[in-house]
Design an enzyme around this catalytic site. Structure first.
Site, short mmCIF file in Angstrom:
data_model
loop_
_atom_site.label_atom_id
_atom_site.label_comp_id
_atom_site.label_asym_id
_atom_site.label_seq_id
_atom_site.Cartn_x
_atom_site.Cartn_y
_atom_site.Cartn_z
N ASP A 148 -7.79 8.29 -7.11
CA ASP A 148 -6.76 7.60 -7.89
C ASP A 148 -7.44 6.41 -8.58
O ASP A 148 -8.58 6.05 -8.25
CB ASP A 148 -5.66 7.13 -6.94
CG ASP A 148 -4.58 6.33 -7.64
OD1 ASP A 148 -4.20 6.71 -8.75
OD2 ASP A 148 -4.14 5.32 -7.06
N LYS A 165 12.55 -1.01 -20.19
CA LYS A 165 11.08 -1.10 -20.23
C LYS A 165 10.52 0.15 -19.57
O LYS A 165 11.14 0.72 -18.66
CB LYS A 165 10.58 -2.36 -19.50
CG LYS A 165 10.67 -2.33 -17.99
CD LYS A 165 9.95 -3.52 -17.37
CE LYS A 165 9.81 -3.40 -15.87
NZ LYS A 165 11.04 -3.45 -15.13
#
Length: 1111
Positions: A419, A574
Site C-alpha cells: 500500500d 468534497k
C-alpha cells in the site's frame, strides 16, 4: 386497569405490524419487557457468556490427543507403536516408540494447555465483570455473563461496553457520548455516538423503566461499522426512528469523557460484533513445510521399498537356508514369515523419519520469532493511551510475530505488494496548497493566505458592487472555507481551563482541512444533533445541519446539507476528483474555471500531493423536502440500507458548482527510498497498489526510488477491454512486450486493471514480470487482493503484502506472508497480518536478516535431522546381511530410544537458533546475499538427496569399518570375546560421534551454547554406556561391555579411523567448492578477513614507528 389493557392492546397491534414488515431476517426486542423478548417463537437469544477456550478439564486429554494424531507424523508413529506391541513381530522394546512419542505429545500438550489456560483466565475476568442494569425501576448489579438481550445497561465513564448496545440516553444534554474502539480496530482516537433526542430525556432508572416500544434490527453479522434497525417509541402517538452505527456501541469499546450512558442490549455473547470478528485468520503453511511433507513421503516410500526387499530376502533365506538349521525353530508358512518380517523391518527402520523433528522445528521457530521481537533495531517510539489514567505516553515497541510458521518464507520473498498511504508515507497530512477559481494559494509557504485574500476582497471597493469580480471572489473563498469547516466528521474538545480547542478524527485528511480552515478564521467549535457551530472571523455562527451523506469507499465523497444563517439551503461536497468532476453542472458560466482547476489538479498530483475537489449546490425548499422523504424512507429500511441510501444520494449530488481543490502532503517515512532501492537490488519485484491519482503515484514512485530516472515508464490507460488487449487495433500490451530490453516500470490505472485481470491475464502477467516495478493506481481494496491472487497463482513464487489500513486486510490475507504496519488508520491490518512492524524500513531487516537466517537455519535443521537418522538406521540394514535378514537389531533399545531425544537433539536445535553464515552488517550492505538464496536454494530435492547420500556413506563406513577392524572377536588376553552387543555399541558410538562432528563441520558461527549442545549430547551417551557397564539390573546384555572396550586400545583406534574416513569426503568436497566455486558469502568473509589483516598490519607498523620515534 382498563387503561393498562388498552395500552397493551395497542402495543400488541404495533408489534404485529412491525413483525410483518421486518421479515424473518430481523431480530425484535421489546423495551423493558424481557419476557416478551425471549418468548418469541423460533428466536433464542444467547447469554452474554463468552468462551474462547478450546478445552475443558474433562475434554482436554481426548480432544488434544485427537488433534495431535490428526498430524500425519504423529499418526505414523502411533501405528509403529501399535505394531511394536506385538512381541512376535517387534525386535525392540515398545519403550523405544513410547518414550519419543510421549515426549512429542507431552511437549505439544503442555504448550496447548498453557495457551488455553490463559484464554480461560481472560474469559473468567470478562464474564464476571460487574455491571449495572435497570430492572423493575431499580438499578441492579449483575456480572457481565448475566446480561441478556433486552436489558438496559448503565455504563459509567471508563467502563468497557459488556455487550452490543443501542444508545438510549447519555449524561450529555445533546445525547452525545465518546467511545474508544482500540480493542476492536486499534484506533485510539475517540468516536462520537449520539442518542435520539426522544430517548435522551430519560436520565434516571425510573424514567428508563417507563420507556415502552420495540426495536427491529438486523441479525448478527461481523461488520463492525454497520448497524441497521428502527425503533418504535410508544406514547400518545407512536414515534418511529431509524437506527444506524452512530447510535450503536460495540462490545469491547470503552466509554470516555462521558459521565454515564444507558443502552439497551441488542446482541449478547457469541452474537456480538467483537466475538464474530475473532475468527482465526486463514491458515498459512510455509513453502518449506510443504516441501518437507513431500520429502517425508519420499522417505516413507523408500522405507517401504527397503522393508519389502528385506521381507522377500528373509523369505528366500527361510526357504533355502533355515531348512538346514532346525535350532531356528519350527518351520512356518513363507507368506506368513514374509509378512511378519515386513512389519519387523518396518519397526526397525521407522527411525528413518525423525520423530523429534516437528517438536524441534516448532521450538526453533518460536525462538526465531522471539529474536525478531527482541531486535532493538526494529523498535520505534509510539504513543499509547494509559487504560487507567487515559493519558498519552510514549513507549518503545518492536516487531510482533503473530505466527512463527512462516519465518523461513521471509527469507525467500520474490514479490512485494505494498500500500502507499501510511505504509510508504507517514499518514500525517499537511495542507500545502489549494486552488479557488483561477487562483492558487500556498498555505505551506504563506500560512493564512486564504483569510488575507478574503479580507482583501472585503476591503476592496469593488465588493460593494453586487455583480463585481471581487464579490465573486469573496463568495467563492467563503464557500471554500465553509466546506472545509462544515463538511467533515471531526470531533472537537474544548479545554475549559484554557479555552483551547483540540480536534480528533478517524481521517488525517479531515484534520488537516479543519485546521486550515481554523487558521484562516473559520473555526469549527462544536457539532450538535441538528446544528454545527463555527466562529467566522471572530463571530459565532450557527448552521442548521439538515442531513449528512456519509463517505464510503464506493462513493469516494462526503456531503452535508445545511441551512446558512442567510436562510439558504446548500449541499456542500468534497471528494475525489473522479467522483466530483462527473457531477458538475454542464454550465460554462457557473463552472468557468473547470478546465483550469483540472490542470491545477494534475500539477498538484505531479508534485506528489493528495488532492480533493470541493463543490456546492443551492437547493430550493421544495427540492430538499421531496428528497428528504426518500432519504428517510431509505434510512428506515433494514435490508440493503446502504445501497438504497446511496441511490437516494445520487439524486441530489448532481449539478454541482465547482468551488476549488486542495493539495495535502503526506511525507515519506524515514529511510523508505533506501529500503526500496535495497530490496530492488536484492532481486525483489515491488508492486505498489494505491487509490491515489496516477500523477501522485508516479511522483511518489520516483521519490521512494521505486522508479529510477533512467527507467522508462509504460503507462497503460484504456477505456475498453478491446483497446487494452485485443481487437482490430494492435493491442497495447502486445506493442509493449517485445520492446522490453532495458529496465522498465509499469503504471496502470484501476479501470484498465479490471480489463487486464479478467480478459488479458497472461499478457498482463508477462508485462508485469518483465518490468522491475509496477504501480497500480486508482485501485479498490478488492482489486488489491485480486492482483495478489493472480500473481501468486501464476508465478508460483513467494509473495508478501504489506499495508496499514482496513482496506489492506484482504490483500494481506491473500499473500503468502502478510505484514501489518501499526499506523494512524488503526490496527486492522496488523491484527489480520502474520507479522507486525512500525516502520516500512523495518521490512528490510525483517526479510534480509531474520528471514534469511531463519531459512538457512530451518533448511539445515531439516536436512541434518534426516541425514543423522539415515546414517544411524541404515546400519541395521547392513547388519541384516550378516543375520540372514531375520530382523535382529544390533542396537540396544535404550540407545535407539534416546538417539533422537538426547544424543543428537541439541546440536541441530542450537543450530536452528543461532547459526549465521555471515554477519548482519554484511547482509545489510550487500543485497545480492538475499538474491543468492533464490538462485541457489539451500533446501531442495537435490540437496536433500545429497544429504541422504552422505548419510548412506557414513552408515557404510561406520558399520563395515567397525566390522573390518574388529574382525577378530577376541578383545583381551583374559579371553573376553566380542558379541553382537559389543559390535552394536561400537557402531552406535562411531555413528553418534560422526553425526555430531558433521554438525560441527556445518556450523559457521561458534559460540559457547553450540559447544555446550554438542558436549551434552556426547557426554550423555557415554554416561549411559557407563551406567550400563556397572549396573547389571539396567540391562544384562550390556553389562560390562563398555568398561571392557575402554581397556582395549583397538576400540579408540577403530572409532577414530572410521570417523576420519567417513568425514574425509565432506572435507574434500567443501574445500573443492570453496576453492573453485566459492559462494558470495565465502568471498565476502575472505574479503573481510583480508581487510582486517591489512588494518592490523598497518596498525602494527604504525605502533612500531611510534616506538622508534619515542626511542
Amino acid at each position: 386497569m382498563i387503561k393498562s389493557k388498552e395500552i397493551e392492546r395497542k402495543k400488541s397491534i404495533t408489534d404485529q405490524k412491525e413483525s410483518s414488515n421486518s421479515g424473518t431476517n430481523c431480530y425484535t426486542l421489546f423495551l423493558n419487557d424481557i419476557k416478551s423478548t425471549h418468548s418469541q417463537q423460533g428466536r433464542k437469544f444467547p447469554r452474554n457468556f463468552i468462551k474462547t477456550t478450546k478445552y475443558t478439564i474433562l475434554t482436554f486429554v481426548p480432544k488434544n490427543l485427537l488433534e495431535q494424531f490428526r498430524r500425519l507424523s504423529n499418526f505414523y508413529f502411533l501405528c509403529v507403536l501399535i505394531i511394536q506391541l506385538v512381541p512376535q513381530i517387534s525386535p525392540l522394546l515398545p519403550l523405544t516408540s513410547i518414550l519419543p512419542l510421549s515426549f512429542v505429545l507431552i511437549i505439544t500438550a503442555t504448550k496447548e494447555a498453557l495457551e488455553d489456560y490463559s484464554r480461560y483466565q481472560s474469559d473468567k475476568k470478562n464474564n464476571l465483570e460487574p455491571y449495572t442494569v435497570v430492572r423493575d425501576g431499580k438499578l441492579e448489579t449483575v456480572p457481565s455473563q448475566d446480561i441478556c438481550v433486552g436489558d438496559i445497561v448503565r455504563i459509567q465513564n471508563g467502563q468497557q461496553i459488556p455487550a452490543d448496545l443501542v444508545l438510549v440516553s447519555t449524561s450529555h444534554e445533546e445525547g452525545l457520548c465518546y467511545v474508544e474502539t482500540s480493542n476492536l480496530d486499534g484506533e485510539t482516537n475517540l468516536k462520537v455516538r449520539k442518542a435520539l433526542l426522544d430517548t435522551n430525556k430519560l436520565q434516571t432508572a425510573d424514567e428508563i423503566s417507563s420507556l415502552r416500544g420495540s426495536i427491529v434490527y438486523e441479525t448478527p453479522n461481523e461488520r463492525l461499522y454497520r448497524f441497521n434497525g428502527r425503533i418504535v417509541i410508544q406514547g400518545k402517538e407512536n414515534i418511529i426512528h431509524s437506527l444506524n452505527h452512530t447510535m450503536f456501541l460495540q462490545r469491547g469499546s470503552q466509554l470516555r469523557n462521558t459521565k454515564f450512558i444507558y443502552g439497551v442490549c441488542v446482541y449478547a455473547g457469541v452474537d456480538t460484533k467483537l466475538f464474530l470478528n475473532q475468527q482465526p485468520p486463514p491458515s498459512k503453511f510455509s513453502t518449506v513445510e510443504k516441501l518437507l511433507n513431500r520429502l517425508i513421503l519420499f522417505v516413507f516410500i523408500f522405507q517401504i521399498i527397503i522393508c519389502l526387499l528385506c521381507a522377500v530376502t528373509s523369505s528366500f533365506y527361510q526357504s533355502m537356508v533355515a531348512i538346514d538349521m532346525p535350532y531356528l525353530g519350527d518351520k512356518i508358512s513363507l507368506s506368513i514369515f514374509g509378512v511378519r518380517n515386513f512389519f519387523t523391518y518396518f519397526i526397525l527402520f521407522n527411525t528413518m523419519i525423525p520423530i523429534s523433528l516437528w517438536v524441534t522445528l516448532e521450538m526453533v521457530k518460536v525462538g526465531q520469532a522471539k529474536f525478531m521481537e527482541w531486535d532493538i533495531n526494529m523498535r520505534s517510539k509510539v504513543v499509547t493511551i494509559d487504560t487507567i489514567t487515559g493519558e498519552e505516553k510514549e513507549v518503545e515497541k518492536g516487531c510482533k510475530a503473530k505466527t512463527s510458521n512462516l519465518n523461513e518464507d521471509l527469507g525467500r520473498i520474490q514479490h512485494i505488494f505494498s500500500d502507499k498511504t501510511g505504509t510508504l508515507t507517514e499518514n500525517i497530512m499537511r495542507f500545502c496548497k489549494c486552488s479557488i477559481g483561477s487562483d492558487i494559494f500556498d498555505e505551506k509557504e504563506n500560512p493564512g493566505s486564504l483569510i488575507r485574500a478574503l479580507e482583501a476582497s472585503i476591503a476592496t471597493n469593488e465588493q460593494k458592487i453586487s455583480n463585481g469580480t471581487a464579490c465573486t471572489k469573496y463568495q467563492i473563498t467563503q464557500s471554500f472555507l465553509r466546506i472545509l469547516s462544515l463538511c467533515h466528521t471531526v470531533i472537537s474538545e474544548v479545554d475549559e481551563a484554557t479555552g483551547n480547542i483540540t480536534y480528533q478524527s478517524q481521517s488525517p485528511d479531515e484534520l488537516a482541512l479543519v485546521h486550515t480552515a481554523s487558521n484562516n478564521g473559520f473555526v469549527f467549535l462544536d457539532r450538535r444533533s441538528d446544528e454545527i457551530l463555527l466562529r467566522e472571523n471572530g463571530v459565532d455562527t450557527s448552521y442548521a445541519l439538515l442531513a449528512i451523506l456519509e463517505f464510503s469507499s464506493a462513493r469516494r465523497r462526503m456531503s452535508v446539507i445545511i441551512r446558512t444563517p442567510e436562510g439558504t439551503i446548500k449541499l456542500l461536497t468534497k471528494g475525489a476528483d473522479m467522483a466530483i468532476s462527473c457531477r458538475l453542472i454542464n454550465d460554462k458560466e457557473r463552472n468557468s474555471a473547470r478546465d483550469e482547476t483540472l490542470n491545477f489538479l494534475k500539477s498538484f498530483s505531479r508534485e506528489g500531493y493528495r488532492t480533493l475537489m470541493l463543490a456546492e449546490r443551492d437547493l430550493t425548499i421544495e427540492e430538499y423536502e421531496d428528497w428528504k422523504q426518500s432519504f428517510i424512507q431509505a434510512s428506515n429500511t433494514i435490508e440493503n440500507r446502504e445501497e438504497k441510501i446511496e441511490s437516494v444520494c445520487e439524486l441530489i449530488e448532481k449539478d454541482l458548482t465547482l468551488v476549488g481543490t486542495t493539495a495535502i502532503e503526506d511525507k515519506l517515512q524515514n529511510q523508505v527510498p533506501e529500503t526500496i532501492a535495497y530490496l530492488l537490488e536484492a532481486g525483489l519485484h515491488i508492486w505498489v497498489l494505491t487509490g491515489d491519482k496516477q500523477e501522485t503515484a508516479v511522483n511518489i514512485g520516483y521519490s521512494c526510488r521505486l522508479f529510477d530516472p533512467s527507467m522508462e515508464l509504460i503507462f497503460i490507460n484504456t477505456e475498453t477491454s478491446d483497446e487494452c488487449g485485443s481487437g482490430n487495433k494492435t493491442p497495447v500490451i502486445d506493442i509493449i512486450i517485445p520492446s522490453l530490453q532495458n529496465e522498465y516500470g509499469l503504471v496502470i490505472d484501476g479501470h484498465t486493471l479490471a480489463f487486464a485481470l479478467s480478459d488479458h491475464k497472461e499478457k498482463f502477467l508477462r508485462l508485469g514480470r518483465a518490468c522491475k516495478s509496477v504501480i497500480c493506481c486508482r485501485v479498490t481494496p478488492l482489486q488489491k487482493a485480486l492482483v495478489v491472487r493472480v500473481v501468486k497463482q501464476s508465478e508460483k513464487k513467494i509473495s508478501l503484502a504489506i499495508g496499514d489500513g482496513a482496506n489492506d486486510v484482504s490483500m494481506i490475507q491473500e499473500a503468502h506472508v502478510g505484514i501489518g504496519i501499526f499506523g494512524k488508520e488503526g490496527t486492522q491490518a496488523a491484527r489480520a497480518s502474520d507479522y507486525c512492524i512500525h516502520q516500512f524500513h523495518h521490512l528490510k531487516r525483517l526479510l534480509c536478516v531474520h528471514g534469511r537466517y531463519s531459512y538457512i537455519r530451518v533448511s539445515g535443521l531439516i536436512q541434518y535431522s534426516f541425514y543423522k537418522n539415515m546414517s544411524f538406521t541404515l546400519c541395521l540394514l547392513w547388519f541384516s546381511f550378516n543375520s540372514l535378514f531375520t530382523g535382529q537389531t544390533i542396537f540396544d533399545s535404550w540407545i535407539i530410544t534416546f538417539y533422537n531425544i538426547l544424543f543428537t537433539s541439541l546440536p541441530p536445535f542450537f543450530y536452528g537458533l543461532f547459526e549465521k553464515d555471515i554477519d548482519e552488517d554484511s547482509i545489510l550492505q550487500y543485497p545480492n546475499l538475499y538474491k543468492s538464496i533464490h538462485s541457489s536454494p539451500i533446501l531442495s530435492k537435490k540437496s536433500f538427496f545429497i544429504w541422504n547420500i552422505c548419510g548412506l556413506w557414513h552408515s557404510l563406513v561406520t558399520f563395515f569399518g567397525i566390522k573390518f577392524l574388529f574382525d577378530n572377536d577376541v578383545m583381551s588376553a583374559n579371553g573376553h570375546v566380542a558379541g553382537i552387543w559389543t559390535l552394536g555399541t561400537l557402531v552406535a558410538t562411531c555413528s553418534i560421534l560422526t553425526v555430531n562432528c558433521r554438525m560441527a563441520i556445518e556450523t559457521k558461527l561458534w559460540n559457547y551454547i553450540t559447544l555446550i549442545g554438542i558436549g551434552i549430547s556426547l557426554v550423555s551417551f557415554f554416561i549411559m554406556l557407563i551406567l550400563y557397564s556397572y549396573f547389571l539390573p539396567l540391562n544384562s546384555n550390556m553389562f560390562d561391555i563398555f568398561s571392557t572396550q575402554m581397556e582395549v586400545g583397538q576400540y579408540y583406534f577403530a572409532v577414530i579411523i572410521c570417523i576420519i574416513v567417513a568425514l574425509i569426503p565432506d572435507f574434500c568436497l567443501k574445500y573443492y567448492s570453496r576453492q573453485y566455486y566459492p559462494k558470495d558469502v565465502q568471498i565476502l568473509k575472505e574479503k573481510a578477513k583480508l581487510n582486517l589483516s591489512s588494518k592490523e598490519f598497518q596498525m602494527k607498523e604504525f605502533n612500531n614507528a611510534n616506538n622508534i620515534a619515542r626511542a
